[in-house]
Design an enzyme around this catalytic site. Structure first.
Site, PDB file in Angstrom:
ATOM      1  N   CYS A  35     -36.277 -73.106 -20.329  1.00 23.87           N
ATOM      2  CA  CYS A  35     -35.356 -74.212 -20.621  1.00 23.87           C
ATOM      3  C   CYS A  35     -34.917 -74.223 -22.075  1.00 23.87           C
ATOM      4  O   CYS A  35     -33.721 -74.253 -22.372  1.00 23.87           O
ATOM      5  CB  CYS A  35     -36.008 -75.545 -20.259  1.00 23.87           C
ATOM      6  N   CYS A  88     -31.620 -74.089 -20.142  1.00 21.87           N
ATOM      7  CA  CYS A  88     -30.879 -75.351 -20.194  1.00 21.87           C
ATOM      8  C   CYS A  88     -30.269 -75.656 -21.554  1.00 21.87           C
ATOM      9  O   CYS A  88     -29.087 -76.011 -21.653  1.00 21.87           O
ATOM     10  CB  CYS A  88     -31.797 -76.518 -19.825  1.00 21.87           C
ATOM     11  N   LYS A 133     -27.648 -73.001 -22.841  1.00 29.38           N
ATOM     12  CA  LYS A 133     -26.530 -73.072 -21.898  1.00 29.38           C
ATOM     13  C   LYS A 133     -25.650 -74.281 -22.194  1.00 29.38           C
ATOM     14  O   LYS A 133     -24.416 -74.178 -22.190  1.00 29.38           O
ATOM     15  CB  LYS A 133     -27.062 -73.154 -20.476  1.00 29.38           C
ATOM     16  N   TYR A 161     -26.350 -72.651  -8.877  1.00 28.56           N
ATOM     17  CA  TYR A 161     -25.856 -73.437 -10.010  1.00 28.56           C
ATOM     18  C   TYR A 161     -25.776 -72.606 -11.291  1.00 28.56           C
ATOM     19  O   TYR A 161     -24.865 -72.800 -12.095  1.00 28.56           O
ATOM     20  CB  TYR A 161     -26.686 -74.700 -10.201  1.00 28.56           C
ATOM     21  N   GLU A 186     -22.246 -72.422 -13.166  1.00 21.91           N
ATOM     22  CA  GLU A 186     -22.196 -73.003 -14.510  1.00 21.91           C
ATOM     23  C   GLU A 186     -21.651 -71.986 -15.508  1.00 21.91           C
ATOM     24  O   GLU A 186     -20.743 -72.289 -16.295  1.00 21.91           O
ATOM     25  CB  GLU A 186     -23.592 -73.456 -14.937  1.00 21.91           C
ATOM     26  N   HIS A 242     -14.695-102.321 -16.656  1.00 26.64           N
ATOM     27  CA  HIS A 242     -13.321-101.840 -16.586  1.00 26.64           C
ATOM     28  C   HIS A 242     -12.722-101.684 -17.992  1.00 26.64           C
ATOM     29  O   HIS A 242     -12.996-102.503 -18.870  1.00 26.64           O
ATOM     30  CB  HIS A 242     -12.480-102.834 -15.776  1.00 26.64           C
ATOM     31  N   GLU A 253     -17.027 -97.672 -12.721  1.00 19.14           N
ATOM     32  CA  GLU A 253     -16.809 -98.896 -11.956  1.00 19.14           C
ATOM     33  C   GLU A 253     -16.546 -98.614 -10.482  1.00 19.14           C
ATOM     34  O   GLU A 253     -16.768 -99.479  -9.626  1.00 19.14           O
ATOM     35  CB  GLU A 253     -15.645 -99.703 -12.545  1.00 19.14           C
TER      36      GLU A 253
END
Length: 453
Positions: free
Chosen positions: A45, A50, A53, A179, A183, A435, A440
């Site tokens: 990682c 991670c 990356k 993934y 990615e 908002h 939302e």
């Protein structure tokens, strides 16, 4: 806690996130702990996964923003990306983080030993000429890239080598549809490479919600990424500086080929045979919900167990084990409620069941929406955001949450809290919207899309 015949209460093999977390937590309760690492502290990682990356992803996102013209009203001079400058900055950051890991271990009282750990018995681990006696052994050796899916695949780079590039390849072939493959396909395209992705199935991201898979294909094509589903791989060869990927449909030539066909538990050379510890079908170390192997005093956490292969899960498993062994707890990690983020472009956030899984389990209500975010619309972009809520029809409980769109990794963390708490659709409905925001839309999903199951 130590005994005269066992100088160490715990010896950890592997200095990645899971191993470090478990070692530090155990040491905090007075255990004498040694951690063995043959490479760099931080594991996949921090060092080659991670973190670097995402640093590369930031660079790609900035380039995409420039190409979209920023917001109307801005004028930006011609910009160029330097992979060499990025690589230098990335290296400094990874060195800094590794230093933090080393200091955390030292400050926790954990002894860090550099070298390759081999299990000699249930109470002995050898590192070089040194044999460590211990009451407990924790295997946290992670996983390594697969390299043998078809002939010549060993010639391709893995994500390890990709993250060490100093020049940006012009034409890139990506092999795989998980993934990691997608990615990096999006990142490299965002940096300016021509990218083609090859995979055996009809859709990428096997195991993800079908609606997400379909829409990601559309989004990737919109970016100019070429997708080659249903590929029958023959071989990969190299002619000088060029790579030739041979498929049943023909030959494709690239400057750089990324092997992203998956990772397997890293159990080779650990000495598992010395204690009769066999691995599972995928090479994984099989454990129970408390991370116990079938051998007394031997445990395993993280990717080497091939449960849910994510850094935060490995950390949770490692800490739970330490709490149980050294603090009298009875903890286990719930692998069914893990929020995940996939840093494609646009990114994905998910927690809970897919629609397909939910439909097999019980009657389920599906609420979904798809729209162009305000910022994207205003700057002339075309990427859409998609959101889906899956509701158990009998209990009104949320059983699945899925999103494809900007900020989904940030949203899914808090949505994961709601999922874990057992939130209902009524809880979402009575929440006031913020908002204007994309978030939302989660509390404005009033109209039922369909029922399944």
């Amino acid at each position: 806690m130590s005994t005269p015949n066992a100088p160490y209460d715990l010896v950890v093999i592997g200095g990645g996130s899971g191993g470090v977390a478990s070692a530090r937590r155990a040491a905090s309760y007075g255990a004498k702990v040694a951690l063995i690492e043959s490479s760099r502290l931080g594991g996949t990682c921090v060092i080659r996964g991670c973190v670097p990356k995402k640093l590369m992803m930031y660079a790609a996102q900035f380039g995409q923003t420039l190409r979209e013209g920023l917001q109307p009203g801005w004028q930006v001079a011609q910009a160029e990306f330097s992979m060499a400058q990025w690589q230098e900055a990335k290296g400094k950051e990874i060195d800094r983080l590794e230093g933090i890991y080393a200091r955390m271990l030292e400050n926790s009282g954990v002894e860090t030993i550099r070298g390759h750990g081999v299990i000699k018995s249930t109470t002995e681990v050898q590192v070089g000429d040194r044999v460590l006696n211990t009451q407990r052994i924790l295997i946290a050796s992670g996983a390594a890239p697969n390299r043998s899916a078809f002939s010549g695949l060993e010639l391709a780079a893995t994500s390890n080598e990709l993250l060490d590039l100093s020049t940006l390849p012009k034409r890139v072939g990506v092999i795989g549809a998980g993934y990691i493959a997608l990615e990096f396909a999006c990142i490299l395209r965002g940096l300016g490479s021509e990218v083609s992705v090859f995979y055996r199935g009809d859709l990428p991201l096997r195991g993800f919600d079908e609606s997400i898979r379909d829409r990601l294909v559309t989004a990737m094509k919109l970016q100019g990424i070429q997708l080659f589903p249903d590929t029958d791989f023959k071989s990969l060869g190299q002619q000088g500086a060029l790579f030739e990927l041979q498929t049943a449909a023909g030959v494709h030539t690239f400057d750089f080929v990324l092997n992203a066909t998956g990772r397997s538990p890293n159990t080779q050379g650990l000495g598992l045979e010395n204690i009769g510890l066999r691995t599972g079908p995928a090479g994984e170390i099989e454990v129970n919900k408390y991370s116990h192997t079938g051998i007394k005093g031997v445990y395993a956490v993280g990717d080497v167990t091939n449960r849910v292969n994510l850094t935060p899960v490995a950390i949770a498993e490692g800490r739970a084990l330490a709490e149980n062994e050294f603090n009298g707890k009875n903890l286990s990690v719930d692998h069914s409620s893990v929020p995940t983020a996939t840093f494609t472009s646009p990114p994905i956030g998910s927690v809970g069941l897919t629609e397909e899984q939910a439909a097999k389990r019980a009657p389920t209500r599906v609420y979904e929406t798809e729209f162009t975010p305000m910022k994207t619309k205003f700057s002339g972009g075309e990427q859409k955001t998609y959101m889906k809520l899956l509701i158990d029809d009998a209990t009104d409980r949320v059983v699945g949450i899925h999103m494809l769109g900007e900020d989904s990794p940030e949203m899914i963390q808090l949505l994961g809290v709601l999922y874990t708490m057992g939130a209902t659709k009524a809880d979402f409905d009575r929440t006031i919207a913020v908002h204007p925001s994309s978030a939302e839309e989660w509390v404005l999903l009033r109209e039922l899309t369909r029922k399944v199951g």
